[in-house]
Design a protein around this motif. Structure first.
Motif, PDB file in Angstrom:
ATOM      1  N   GLN A   1      -1.654  -1.161 -10.214  1.00 15.11           N
ATOM      2  CA  GLN A   1      -1.033  -2.420  -9.811  1.00 15.11           C
ATOM      3  C   GLN A   1      -0.792  -3.278 -11.034  1.00 15.11           C
ATOM      4  O   GLN A   1      -1.630  -3.345 -11.928  1.00 15.11           O
TER       5      GLN A   1
ATOM      6  N   GLN B   1       0.868  -1.180   0.000  1.00 15.07           N
ATOM      7  CA  GLN B   1       0.000   0.000   0.000  1.00 15.07           C
ATOM      8  C   GLN B   1       0.903   1.228   0.000  1.00 15.07           C
ATOM      9  O   GLN B   1       1.868   1.282   0.759  1.00 15.07           O
TER      10      GLN B   1
ATOM     11  N   THR C   1      -2.861   5.476  -8.712  1.00 13.98           N
ATOM     12  CA  THR C   1      -2.130   4.281  -8.304  1.00 13.98           C
ATOM     13  C   THR C   1      -2.530   3.104  -9.192  1.00 13.98           C
ATOM     14  O   THR C   1      -3.712   2.889  -9.437  1.00 13.98           O
TER      15      THR C   1
ATOM     16  N   SER D   1       1.116   5.446   0.409  1.00 13.79           N
ATOM     17  CA  SER D   1       0.464   6.696   0.819  1.00 13.79           C
ATOM     18  C   SER D   1       1.483   7.828   0.707  1.00 13.79           C
ATOM     19  O   SER D   1       2.694   7.604   0.714  1.00 13.79           O
TER      20      SER D   1
END
Length: 89
Positions: A40, A27, A38, A29
């Motif tokens: 993946q 994760q 973001t 931040s």
């Protein structure tokens, strides 16, 4: 598997934080929070995941930013000083 964490500033003034080849997915931040996207990418061969977050801080003079990566194997935080000449105002 712990991810390999990198943080760079691109030519157009955005910051890119990448947590490469972690398992499970990390994760990401940001401090301060910006306008971020973001993504993946799964690596099917070994089950690892690369997470990449791209941020910009439009209209704000942000001298430096930190990206924090949270993962089961431990947390990691990287900081960079933004080159103000690359900012888009």
């Amino acid at each position: 598997v712990p991810p390999e964490v990198t943080l760079v500033q691109t030519e157009n003034g955005t910051a890119v934080c990448k947590a490469a080849a972690g398992k499970p997915a990390a994760q990401i931040s940001w401090t301060p929070e910006g306008d971020c996207v973001t993504e993946q990418k799964c690596h099917w061969g070994n089950g690892t995941v690369t997470v990449q977050s791209t941020c910009h801080w439009e209209g704000c003079r942000v001298p430096n930013v930190s990206c924090s990566v949270s993962h089961l194997t431990g947390n990691k935080s990287l900081s960079i000083e933004l080159d103000q000449d690359k900012h888009l105002f």
